[in-house]
Design a protein around this motif. Structure first.
Motif, PDB file in Angstrom:
ATOM      1  N   ARG A 177      13.383  35.793   6.712  1.00 19.50           N
ATOM      2  CA  ARG A 177      14.027  34.607   7.270  1.00 19.50           C
ATOM      3  C   ARG A 177      14.853  35.013   8.486  1.00 19.50           C
ATOM      4  O   ARG A 177      15.640  35.966   8.418  1.00 19.50           O
ATOM      5  CB  ARG A 177      14.948  33.956   6.238  1.00 19.50           C
TER       6      ARG A 177
ATOM      7  N   GLN B  92      10.149  32.250   6.726  1.00 28.08           N
ATOM      8  CA  GLN B  92      11.025  31.108   6.989  1.00 28.08           C
ATOM      9  C   GLN B  92      10.894  30.036   5.918  1.00 28.08           C
ATOM     10  O   GLN B  92      11.229  30.255   4.774  1.00 28.08           O
ATOM     11  CB  GLN B  92      10.763  30.544   8.390  1.00 28.08           C
ATOM     12  N   ASP B  93      10.372  28.870   6.242  1.00 21.97           N
ATOM     13  CA  ASP B  93      10.326  27.752   5.294  1.00 21.97           C
ATOM     14  C   ASP B  93       9.356  27.988   4.134  1.00 21.97           C
ATOM     15  O   ASP B  93       9.399  27.270   3.133  1.00 21.97           O
ATOM     16  CB  ASP B  93       9.941  26.459   6.020  1.00 21.97           C
ATOM     17  N   ALA B  94       8.481  28.982   4.272  1.00 20.47           N
ATOM     18  CA  ALA B  94       7.541  29.292   3.186  1.00 20.47           C
ATOM     19  C   ALA B  94       8.201  30.131   2.096  1.00 20.47           C
ATOM     20  O   ALA B  94       7.589  30.369   1.047  1.00 20.47           O
ATOM     21  CB  ALA B  94       6.328  30.022   3.743  1.00 20.47           C
ATOM     22  N   CYS B  95       9.417  30.569   2.334  1.00 17.70           N
ATOM     23  CA  CYS B  95      10.138  31.403   1.364  1.00 17.70           C
ATOM     24  C   CYS B  95      10.661  30.547   0.216  1.00 17.70           C
ATOM     25  O   CYS B  95      11.721  29.917   0.330  1.00 17.70           O
ATOM     26  CB  CYS B  95      11.298  32.129   2.047  1.00 17.70           C
ATOM     27  N   HIS B  96       9.920  30.522  -0.875  1.00 16.37           N
ATOM     28  CA  HIS B  96      10.324  29.781  -2.071  1.00 16.37           C
ATOM     29  C   HIS B  96      10.241  30.719  -3.274  1.00 16.37           C
ATOM     30  O   HIS B  96       9.241  31.436  -3.438  1.00 16.37           O
ATOM     31  CB  HIS B  96       9.417  28.577  -2.295  1.00 16.37           C
TER      32      HIS B  96
ATOM     33  N   ARG C 105      20.877  36.175   4.545  1.00 16.17           N
ATOM     34  CA  ARG C 105      19.727  35.256   4.586  1.00 16.17           C
ATOM     35  C   ARG C 105      18.791  35.443   3.401  1.00 16.17           C
ATOM     36  O   ARG C 105      18.079  34.506   3.028  1.00 16.17           O
ATOM     37  CB  ARG C 105      18.960  35.428   5.903  1.00 16.17           C
TER      38      ARG C 105
ATOM     39  N   TYR D 198      14.429  31.419  14.999  1.00 15.74           N
ATOM     40  CA  TYR D 198      13.051  31.152  14.592  1.00 15.74           C
ATOM     41  C   TYR D 198      12.450  30.022  15.414  1.00 15.74           C
ATOM     42  O   TYR D 198      11.295  30.101  15.862  1.00 15.74           O
ATOM     43  CB  TYR D 198      13.013  30.810  13.106  1.00 15.74           C
ATOM     44  N   HIS D 199      13.231  28.972  15.644  1.00 14.72           N
ATOM     45  CA  HIS D 199      12.739  27.835  16.420  1.00 14.72           C
ATOM     46  C   HIS D 199      12.370  28.260  17.842  1.00 14.72           C
ATOM     47  O   HIS D 199      11.311  27.890  18.361  1.00 14.72           O
ATOM     48  CB  HIS D 199      13.803  26.738  16.462  1.00 14.72           C
TER      49      HIS D 199
ATOM     50  N   PRO E 144      17.809  29.976  11.863  1.00 15.85           N
ATOM     51  CA  PRO E 144      16.965  28.835  12.229  1.00 15.85           C
ATOM     52  C   PRO E 144      16.783  28.655  13.733  1.00 15.85           C
ATOM     53  O   PRO E 144      15.680  28.343  14.205  1.00 15.85           O
ATOM     54  CB  PRO E 144      17.707  27.643  11.616  1.00 15.85           C
TER      55      PRO E 144
END
Length: 212
Positions: free
Chosen positions: A109, A146-150, A23, A115-116, A112
């Motif tokens: 992460r 999660q989705d903030a991982c950029h 991940r 996390y949901h 999915p």
């Protein structure tokens, strides 16, 4: 392998389980590559106890950061001691980085679905995911979940540490204070356990005195 100390060093601690490696690998490589593109003298170090995990992480490196200067070693403490900044998955590694008084960026992460479910059921009720932040009760280590991982966002957070030695020194002192508190608490707890053992022995042997 000996870690070079003549250039800025970013430590990558992506986790110790295969799921975490899978991940986080692409994310960590892309973030390190983002930093290297802006800091050409940057080097990276990875600690892996298990060769299969090292191979898995290296295999997922692909074309993301093939030319990034890299040192692999089995000793995480050597890496943390040498590191200037740490990019780590959430977990006990954040505590290790704190004990070494290193500035860190924390990413995590989950699968999915996991996390949901955790989000829908509100299973996570703590203000931070990093143990270092929980102990400090403050967001000393930037967290990306999660989705903030950029890569760009995380790279910017890492770059801020590299570019702010004075701020890192202040942070190191704060981590040092927390370390001292942990050591005092551990000593207090150990003393309490010894006293409890003595009392237990005295209860079984009324004639026994403390220190006997």
């Amino acid at each position: 392998m000996k870690i070079p100390l003549d250039r800025p060093l970013l430590a990558l601690l992506p986790g110790s389980r295969i799921g975490e490696i899978e991940r986080h690998a692409r994310l960590f490589w892309e973030t390190a590559a983002w930093c290297w593109a802006r800091k050409p003298d940057l080097q990276v170090a990875l600690p892996f106890v298990h060769a299969d995990l090292a191979a898995r992480f290296q295999g997922l490196r692909g074309d993301l950061a093939p030319h990034l200067p890299l040192t692999l070693t089995a000793n995480s403490h050597d890496v943390l001691e040498a590191a200037d900044v740490v990019l780590t998955a959430s977990g006990t590694a954040t505590l290790e980085a704190l004990l070494f008084q290193k500035p860190m960026v924390v990413a995590y992460r989950l699968h999915p679905v996991t996390y949901h479910l955790a989000k829908q059921l509100r299973l996570v009720k703590v203000p931070y995911i990093a143990m270092a932040n929980l102990l400090a009760d403050a967001p000393l280590a930037p967290e990306f979940i999660q989705d903030a991982c950029h890569p760009e966002a995380m790279g910017k957070a890492l770059s801020q540490f590299f570019d702010d030695p004075e701020g890192c020194a202040v942070l190191a002192r704060r981590y040092g204070e927390i370390h001292q508190i942990l050591r005092r608490d551990a000593s207090t707890q150990a003393a309490a356990e010894v006293l409890a053992l003595i009392r237990e022995r005295q209860s079984h042997h009324p004639g026994l005195k403390a220190g006997a």
